[in-house]
Write a protein that holds these residues in place. Structure first.
Motif, PDB file in Angstrom:
ATOM      1  N   GLN A  36       0.839  -1.207   0.000  1.00 17.35           N
ATOM      2  CA  GLN A  36       0.000   0.000   0.000  1.00 17.35           C
ATOM      3  C   GLN A  36       0.872   1.255   0.000  1.00 17.35           C
ATOM      4  OE1 GLN A  36      -2.448  -0.737   3.486  1.00 17.35           O
ATOM      5  NE2 GLN A  36      -4.196  -1.178   2.169  1.00 17.35           N
ATOM      6  N   ILE A  37       1.926   1.245   0.785  1.00 18.66           N
ATOM      7  CA  ILE A  37       2.819   2.406   0.844  1.00 18.66           C
ATOM      8  C   ILE A  37       3.478   2.618  -0.512  1.00 18.66           C
ATOM      9  CG2 ILE A  37       4.913   3.365   1.897  1.00 18.66           C
ATOM     10  CD1 ILE A  37       4.097   1.797   4.478  1.00 18.66           C
ATOM     11  N   GLU A  38       3.971   1.548  -1.119  1.00 15.84           N
ATOM     12  CA  GLU A  38       4.652   1.667  -2.412  1.00 15.84           C
ATOM     13  C   GLU A  38       3.717   2.135  -3.524  1.00 15.84           C
ATOM     14  OE1 GLU A  38       7.350  -1.008  -5.463  1.00 15.84           O
ATOM     15  OE2 GLU A  38       7.337  -1.529  -3.340  1.00 15.84           O
ATOM     16  N   ALA A  39       2.442   1.820  -3.412  1.00 15.52           N
ATOM     17  CA  ALA A  39       1.452   2.265  -4.406  1.00 15.52           C
ATOM     18  C   ALA A  39       0.984   3.701  -4.146  1.00 15.52           C
ATOM     19  CB  ALA A  39       0.254   1.323  -4.403  1.00 15.52           C
ATOM     20  N   GLY A  40       1.463   4.300  -3.048  1.00  9.92           N
ATOM     21  CA  GLY A  40       1.050   5.662  -2.722  1.00  9.92           C
ATOM     22  C   GLY A  40      -0.307   5.720  -2.059  1.00  9.92           C
ATOM     23  N   LEU A  41      -0.743   4.613  -1.462  1.00  8.26           N
ATOM     24  CA  LEU A  41      -2.054   4.555  -0.818  1.00  8.26           C
ATOM     25  C   LEU A  41      -1.976   4.725   0.687  1.00  8.26           C
ATOM     26  CD1 LEU A  41      -3.464   1.541  -2.855  1.00  8.26           C
ATOM     27  CD2 LEU A  41      -3.802   4.000  -3.273  1.00  8.26           C
ATOM     28  N   ALA A  42      -0.764   4.790   1.227  1.00  8.22           N
ATOM     29  CA  ALA A  42      -0.570   4.925   2.674  1.00  8.22           C
ATOM     30  C   ALA A  42       0.769   5.595   2.931  1.00  8.22           C
ATOM     31  CB  ALA A  42      -0.613   3.543   3.335  1.00  8.22           C
ATOM     32  N   TRP A  43       0.915   6.149   4.120  1.00 12.02           N
ATOM     33  CA  TRP A  43       2.153   6.783   4.558  1.00 12.02           C
ATOM     34  C   TRP A  43       2.933   5.816   5.443  1.00 12.02           C
ATOM     35  CZ3 TRP A  43       3.086  12.323   4.334  1.00 12.02           C
ATOM     36  CH2 TRP A  43       2.077  13.036   3.708  1.00 12.02           C
ATOM     37  N   HIS A  44       4.228   5.985   5.461  1.00 15.65           N
ATOM     38  CA  HIS A  44       5.041   5.316   6.479  1.00 15.65           C
ATOM     39  C   HIS A  44       5.055   6.275   7.668  1.00 15.65           C
ATOM     40  CE1 HIS A  44       9.243   4.080   8.034  1.00 15.65           C
ATOM     41  NE2 HIS A  44       8.295   3.446   8.686  1.00 15.65           N
ATOM     42  N   TYR A  45       4.326   5.933   8.708  1.00 14.34           N
ATOM     43  CA  TYR A  45       4.177   6.807   9.875  1.00 14.34           C
ATOM     44  C   TYR A  45       5.420   6.649  10.746  1.00 14.34           C
ATOM     45  CZ  TYR A  45       1.477   9.314  13.463  1.00 14.34           C
ATOM     46  OH  TYR A  45       1.015  10.233  14.382  1.00 14.34           O
ATOM     47  N   LYS A  46       6.365   7.532  10.544  1.00 16.86           N
ATOM     48  CA  LYS A  46       7.680   7.418  11.173  1.00 16.86           C
ATOM     49  C   LYS A  46       7.681   7.654  12.679  1.00 16.86           C
ATOM     50  CE  LYS A  46       9.753   8.537   6.773  1.00 16.86           C
ATOM     51  NZ  LYS A  46       8.500   8.621   6.062  1.00 16.86           N
ATOM     52  N   ALA A  47       6.622   8.239  13.210  1.00 17.69           N
ATOM     53  CA  ALA A  47       6.557   8.473  14.654  1.00 17.69           C
ATOM     54  C   ALA A  47       6.583   7.163  15.435  1.00 17.69           C
ATOM     55  CB  ALA A  47       5.299   9.262  15.011  1.00 17.69           C
ATOM     56  N   TYR A  48       6.171   6.071  14.795  1.00 15.94           N
ATOM     57  CA  TYR A  48       6.121   4.772  15.469  1.00 15.94           C
ATOM     58  C   TYR A  48       7.117   3.777  14.895  1.00 15.94           C
ATOM     59  CZ  TYR A  48       1.946   6.779  17.382  1.00 15.94           C
ATOM     60  OH  TYR A  48       1.077   7.619  18.018  1.00 15.94           O
ATOM     61  N   ALA A  63       9.643   1.828   0.354  1.00 15.55           N
ATOM     62  CA  ALA A  63       8.376   1.843  -0.373  1.00 15.55           C
ATOM     63  C   ALA A  63       7.853   3.265  -0.530  1.00 15.55           C
ATOM     64  CB  ALA A  63       7.350   0.969   0.351  1.00 15.55           C
ATOM     65  N   GLU A  64       7.945   4.070   0.542  1.00 11.30           N
ATOM     66  CA  GLU A  64       7.467   5.452   0.445  1.00 11.30           C
ATOM     67  C   GLU A  64       8.333   6.258  -0.513  1.00 11.30           C
ATOM     68  OE1 GLU A  64       7.233   9.174   3.371  1.00 11.30           O
ATOM     69  OE2 GLU A  64       5.815   7.562   3.901  1.00 11.30           O
ATOM     70  N   ASN A  65       9.633   6.037  -0.483  1.00 15.64           N
ATOM     71  CA  ASN A  65      10.523   6.751  -1.408  1.00 15.64           C
ATOM     72  C   ASN A  65      10.178   6.436  -2.864  1.00 15.64           C
ATOM     73  OD1 ASN A  65      11.925   8.036   0.632  1.00 15.64           O
ATOM     74  ND2 ASN A  65      13.511   6.461   0.743  1.00 15.64           N
ATOM     75  N   ILE A  66       9.866   5.172  -3.154  1.00 14.79           N
ATOM     76  CA  ILE A  66       9.470   4.786  -4.512  1.00 14.79           C
ATOM     77  C   ILE A  66       8.190   5.510  -4.915  1.00 14.79           C
ATOM     78  CG2 ILE A  66       8.552   2.852  -5.883  1.00 14.79           C
ATOM     79  CD1 ILE A  66      10.579   1.061  -4.288  1.00 14.79           C
ATOM     80  N   ALA A  67       7.200   5.511  -4.030  1.00 15.43           N
ATOM     81  CA  ALA A  67       5.926   6.182  -4.333  1.00 15.43           C
ATOM     82  C   ALA A  67       6.132   7.680  -4.549  1.00 15.43           C
ATOM     83  CB  ALA A  67       4.921   5.929  -3.214  1.00 15.43           C
ATOM     84  N   ARG A  68       6.939   8.301  -3.703  1.00 15.70           N
ATOM     85  CA  ARG A  68       7.198   9.744  -3.849  1.00 15.70           C
ATOM     86  C   ARG A  68       7.896  10.041  -5.174  1.00 15.70           C
ATOM     87  NH1 ARG A  68       7.804  13.278   1.007  1.00 15.70           N
ATOM     88  NH2 ARG A  68       6.920  12.180   2.783  1.00 15.70           N
ATOM     89  N   ARG A  69       8.948   9.284  -5.483  1.00 11.32           N
ATOM     90  CA  ARG A  69       9.713   9.509  -6.729  1.00 11.32           C
ATOM     91  C   ARG A  69       8.836   9.364  -7.966  1.00 11.32           C
ATOM     92  NH1 ARG A  69      13.772   6.336  -4.479  1.00 11.32           N
ATOM     93  NH2 ARG A  69      13.131   4.593  -5.763  1.00 11.32           N
ATOM     94  N   ASN A  70       7.901   8.426  -7.911  1.00 12.74           N
ATOM     95  CA  ASN A  70       7.045   8.156  -9.064  1.00 12.74           C
ATOM     96  C   ASN A  70       5.707   8.888  -9.008  1.00 12.74           C
ATOM     97  OD1 ASN A  70       8.685   6.193 -10.605  1.00 12.74           O
ATOM     98  ND2 ASN A  70       8.574   5.063  -8.691  1.00 12.74           N
ATOM     99  N   ILE A  74      -1.133   9.344  -3.191  1.00 12.59           N
ATOM    100  CA  ILE A  74      -1.146  10.592  -2.422  1.00 12.59           C
ATOM    101  C   ILE A  74       0.002  11.518  -2.782  1.00 12.59           C
ATOM    102  CG2 ILE A  74      -2.431   9.671  -0.459  1.00 12.59           C
ATOM    103  CD1 ILE A  74       0.199   9.190   0.980  1.00 12.59           C
ATOM    104  N   TRP A  75       1.010  10.992  -3.443  1.00 13.14           N
ATOM    105  CA  TRP A  75       2.180  11.808  -3.812  1.00 13.14           C
ATOM    106  C   TRP A  75       2.000  12.496  -5.155  1.00 13.14           C
ATOM    107  CZ3 TRP A  75       4.150  12.435   0.564  1.00 13.14           C
ATOM    108  CH2 TRP A  75       4.165  11.408   1.495  1.00 13.14           C
TER     109      TRP A  75
END
Length: 94
Positions: A36-48, A63-70, A74-75
């Motif tokens: 889900q994170i890699e598809a841009g459907l969720a965030w990696h919540y770094k607080a936890y 996964a989040e970096n891939i979604a952001r780059r592409n 949500i990105w």
């Protein structure tokens, strides 16, 4: 998907305001959270992330970096609002 093997690991974590369930979903041997994170459907919540394994932190961060780059999901927008920030803004408006 209704007949698929599904494994859930749902530990409780404590946040301000009380406990919150945070889970990891594995479907057919694959981490659905990471997908889900890699598809841009969720965030990696770094607080936890300190409550995640080192492997999960790495996987979710990558996964989040891939979604952001592409610019996926949500990105796609210029300035997406993190859900935890949106909730704070919404709660304070009422």
């Amino acid at each position: 998907m209704l007949n698929a093997a599904l494994r859930l690991n749902i530990p409780s974590v404590f946040v301000s305001g009380g406990p919150m369930e945070a889970g990891k979903v594995i479907l057919n041997g694959k981490d659905v959270n990471s997908q889900q994170i890699e598809a841009g459907l969720a965030w990696h919540y770094k607080a936890y992330e300190n409550e995640q394994s080192a492997a999960d932190r790495q996987s979710y961060g990558s996964a989040e970096n891939i979604a952001r780059r592409n610019a996926l999901g949500i990105w796609q927008g210029a300035d997406p609002i993190a859900p935890w920030i949106w909730r704070k803004q919404t709660v304070h408006k009422h």
